[in-house]
Design a protein around this motif. Structure first.
Motif, PDB file in Angstrom:
ATOM      1  N   CYS A 177       0.864  -1.180   0.000  1.00 20.31           N
ATOM      2  CA  CYS A 177       0.000   0.000   0.000  1.00 20.31           C
ATOM      3  C   CYS A 177       0.901   1.231   0.000  1.00 20.31           C
ATOM      4  O   CYS A 177       1.543   1.544   1.012  1.00 20.31           O
ATOM      5  N   ASP A 178       1.007   1.885  -1.152  1.00 20.96           N
ATOM      6  CA  ASP A 178       1.877   3.062  -1.310  1.00 20.96           C
ATOM      7  C   ASP A 178       3.317   2.756  -0.929  1.00 20.96           C
ATOM      8  O   ASP A 178       4.011   3.571  -0.312  1.00 20.96           O
ATOM      9  N   GLY A 179       3.791   1.546  -1.282  1.00 20.08           N
ATOM     10  CA  GLY A 179       5.169   1.171  -0.979  1.00 20.08           C
ATOM     11  C   GLY A 179       5.378   0.667   0.430  1.00 20.08           C
ATOM     12  O   GLY A 179       6.506   0.372   0.816  1.00 20.08           O
ATOM     13  N   LEU A 180       4.298   0.537   1.212  1.00 18.00           N
ATOM     14  CA  LEU A 180       4.369   0.050   2.590  1.00 18.00           C
ATOM     15  C   LEU A 180       3.802  -1.365   2.678  1.00 18.00           C
ATOM     16  O   LEU A 180       2.953  -1.756   1.876  1.00 18.00           O
ATOM     17  N   PHE A 181       4.267  -2.126   3.665  1.00 21.03           N
ATOM     18  CA  PHE A 181       3.740  -3.457   3.932  1.00 21.03           C
ATOM     19  C   PHE A 181       3.438  -3.588   5.420  1.00 21.03           C
ATOM     20  O   PHE A 181       4.080  -2.947   6.254  1.00 21.03           O
ATOM     21  N   CYS A 182       2.465  -4.424   5.730  1.00 21.88           N
ATOM     22  CA  CYS A 182       2.225  -4.823   7.110  1.00 21.88           C
ATOM     23  C   CYS A 182       2.637  -6.282   7.233  1.00 21.88           C
ATOM     24  O   CYS A 182       2.177  -7.133   6.459  1.00 21.88           O
ATOM     25  N   ILE A 183       3.525  -6.585   8.174  1.00 22.89           N
ATOM     26  CA  ILE A 183       3.948  -7.963   8.399  1.00 22.89           C
ATOM     27  C   ILE A 183       3.652  -8.324   9.855  1.00 22.89           C
ATOM     28  O   ILE A 183       3.812  -7.502  10.756  1.00 22.89           O
ATOM     29  N   HIS A 184       3.190  -9.545  10.053  1.00 25.93           N
ATOM     30  CA  HIS A 184       2.885  -9.988  11.401  1.00 25.93           C
ATOM     31  C   HIS A 184       3.096 -11.488  11.493  1.00 25.93           C
ATOM     32  O   HIS A 184       3.354 -12.166  10.488  1.00 25.93           O
ATOM     33  N   SER A 185       3.003 -12.003  12.702  1.00 25.10           N
ATOM     34  CA  SER A 185       3.190 -13.426  12.942  1.00 25.10           C
ATOM     35  C   SER A 185       1.980 -13.981  13.673  1.00 25.10           C
ATOM     36  O   SER A 185       1.372 -13.296  14.500  1.00 25.10           O
ATOM     37  N   LEU A 186       1.636 -15.229  13.376  1.00 28.08           N
ATOM     38  CA  LEU A 186       0.557 -15.888  14.093  1.00 28.08           C
ATOM     39  C   LEU A 186       1.033 -16.462  15.417  1.00 28.08           C
ATOM     40  O   LEU A 186       0.231 -16.782  16.294  1.00 28.08           O
ATOM     41  N   LYS A 187       2.327 -16.635  15.574  1.00 28.38           N
ATOM     42  CA  LYS A 187       2.863 -17.230  16.792  1.00 28.38           C
ATOM     43  C   LYS A 187       3.256 -16.199  17.842  1.00 28.38           C
ATOM     44  O   LYS A 187       3.577 -16.553  18.964  1.00 28.38           O
ATOM     45  N   THR A 188       3.291 -14.941  17.471  1.00 30.90           N
ATOM     46  CA  THR A 188       3.634 -13.889  18.417  1.00 30.90           C
ATOM     47  C   THR A 188       2.623 -12.754  18.272  1.00 30.90           C
ATOM     48  O   THR A 188       1.754 -12.775  17.408  1.00 30.90           O
ATOM     49  N   GLN A 189       2.773 -11.744  19.096  1.00 34.81           N
ATOM     50  CA  GLN A 189       1.914 -10.568  19.006  1.00 34.81           C
ATOM     51  C   GLN A 189       2.568  -9.464  18.181  1.00 34.81           C
ATOM     52  O   GLN A 189       2.178  -8.307  18.256  1.00 34.81           O
ATOM     53  N   THR A 190       3.529  -9.827  17.366  1.00 35.03           N
ATOM     54  CA  THR A 190       4.310  -8.862  16.608  1.00 35.03           C
ATOM     55  C   THR A 190       3.553  -8.379  15.378  1.00 35.03           C
ATOM     56  O   THR A 190       3.067  -9.182  14.581  1.00 35.03           O
ATOM     57  N   ILE A 191       3.472  -7.060  15.203  1.00 34.40           N
ATOM     58  CA  ILE A 191       2.908  -6.445  13.999  1.00 34.40           C
ATOM     59  C   ILE A 191       3.743  -5.212  13.666  1.00 34.40           C
ATOM     60  O   ILE A 191       3.992  -4.367  14.536  1.00 34.40           O
ATOM     61  N   TYR A 192       4.179  -5.124  12.401  1.00 39.86           N
ATOM     62  CA  TYR A 192       4.954  -3.971  11.951  1.00 39.86           C
ATOM     63  C   TYR A 192       4.380  -3.426  10.648  1.00 39.86           C
ATOM     64  O   TYR A 192       3.846  -4.173   9.833  1.00 39.86           O
TER      65      TYR A 192
END
Length: 462
Positions: A182-197
């Motif tokens: 989205c406009d050169g940005l990405f959202c990455i996350h994990s199902l095993k942790t609470q990590t979202i970037y």
């Protein structure tokens, strides 16, 4: 002898001529900027030479310092707008004024409009991959899974345009999922942790987000990392979109947290408030969990689980935040097993595909803007490709397995109508030529996690 009146007229003429010369010079500079859009490096090198001067600081003591450019500021800015992101970032260290200009939101938005137009002529694909756990490690100790590689691939030549490795503060337990760009940005996350970037690979900027409410609930119900794999049937992927502001949307089946609270739940992340919120009205159909939602033309789309033997498509209007059900879905898709179909965005249009289990032929349909009819745009028959074109792939994945029911995932369409394909079980990406029915290897990174259509931008600090 010249009279006082003649002298005044002469001075006025000189002043007028000077202004005319300045206007002509400024106009020439503007034309030069437009003419040399493809020669940004040459122009900026010339600009840097003009900018670097030696200003004496005492007798016999000179130090190289920077003096303002002789070009007007608006011309300099026009030059900057047409440079690659990497070159623009390097320029920030040359001048405080330049840094202020480049980091302004108005400059980022203007640059975004230019690269959005140029993506048609210079299409690119982003490849996201993990590093091998022992690569670069010491004493055979696995390295932390905090390193994600981002490689930009030219769609036409299949050459690597840029590559960067970003180390995040918290790891992903080797289970990363990434949104569309989205406009050169990405959202990455994990199902095993609470990590979202949210991350911009071009600028290396990222922002860690607070976990969704769903994640907090699941962390209490399943406190150990090994139990997270058990919740896959009720978890959906996130969608990253932009309305007036950027939004992160997570739609999931509500029986994951509380079976008494409706069929589905939808959380939206507000970047201004740095918090998640619930949408009050959600679909009354269970969402098929093992899919990546597709976003285009102001809406996000999801497949439902079969309802009375039929699959439906629900859509969220990202401006009004209201759900609707598509009035018509291709009959071949509606009557299928959800594992045999796929959904994606190609050339800003919603597309769906299905792979026939008996013939392995995969058809791709595109939804018309009226949302009431579909048109077939591709028929892919990998079995008809020559064996020589299939022998070059050495990642252990057989693209023509007869028991493989999951379809290939279209990534992007080339200008010559060749189509790039990936697969959830394959590390590589291939290019299929429908004219001569052949495939070729495009890229094969280690531990690839995601291929996505992409263009570089300066958007950061959202």
């Amino acid at each position: 002898m010249e009279s006082r009146e003649d002298s005044f007229i002469s001075k006025e003429k000189k002043s007028t001529m000077k202004k005319e010369k300045q206007a002509i010079a400024s106009q020439r500079n503007r034309r030069r900027v437009i003419k040399n859009r493809g020669n940004g490096k040459r122009l900026i090198a010339s600009l840097s030479q003009r900018k670097r001067r030696r200003i004496p600081r005492g007798r016999g003591n000179e130090k190289a310092v920077f003096a303002p450019s002789s070009l007007p500021n608006d011309v300099v800015e026009e030059i900057f707008l047409r440079l690659p992101v990497k070159a623009i970032i390097q320029l920030k260290s040359l001048s405080k004024q330049w840094r202020s200009t480049i980091e302004s939101r108005s400059f980022e938005e203007r640059h975004l409009k230019i690269v959005e137009r140029s993506r048609v002529d210079f299409p690119q694909v982003m490849v996201m991959s993990e590093e091998y756990s022992l690569k670069g490690s010491k004493g055979n100790q696995p390295r932390p899974d905090t390193d994600i590689g981002f490689s930009t691939i030219c769609l036409e030549s299949a050459s690597i345009l840029s590559s960067t490795l970003i180390t995040f503060p918290q790891g992903f337990h080797h289970r990363i999922y990434a949104s569309e760009s989205c406009d050169g940005l990405f959202c990455i996350h994990s199902l095993k942790t609470q990590t979202i970037y949210v991350v911009n690979p071009a600028t290396r900027w990222f922002r860690q987000l607070p976990p969704a409410r769903f994640q907090n609930v699941m962390q209490k119900l399943y406190p150990t990392q090994d139990t997270w794999i058990d919740i896959k049937p009720v978890v959906c992927y996130t969608a990253f979109v932009k309305a007036n502001d950027y939004k992160l949307v997570w739609l999931y089946n509500s029986d994951a947290s509380n079976p008494n609270e409706g069929v589905t739940k939808c959380e939206v992340f507000d970047f201004r408030a740095n918090a998640w919120r619930y949408l009050t009205c959600t679909p009354s159909y269970r969402i098929f969990p093992d899919q990546v939602p597709a976003a285009t033309n102001g809406s996000i789309y999801w497949f439902t689980e079969p309802y009375n033997g039929e699959i439906k498509v629900v859509a969220l209007d990202i401006h009004t935040e209201t759900f609707r059900v598509l009035p018509k879905i291709n009959p071949a898709i509606a009557s299928s097993d959800p594992d045999h179909i796929d959904m994606c965005t190609l050339d800003n249009g919603l597309c769906m595909s299905k792979r026939e289990s008996d013939t392995l032929v995969q058809a791709i349909w595109r939804l018309k803007s009226s949302e009431d009819s579909w048109e077939k745009i591709y028929t892919i028959n990998l079995l008809s490709c020559s064996s020589s074109s299939l022998s070059e792939f050495r990642d252990g994945f057989n693209w023509t397995r007869k028991d493989l029911v999951e379809p290939s995932t279209p990534v992007a369409i080339c200008k010559d109508k060749k189509i790039l394909l990936s697969h959830r079980y394959a590390r590589n990406m291939i290019k299929y030529d429908p004219q001569i029915k052949s495939i070729s290897l495009v890229y094969q990174p280690p531990l690839c996690r995601r291929y996505a259509s992409y263009f570089q931008s300066l958007i950061s600090h959202i």
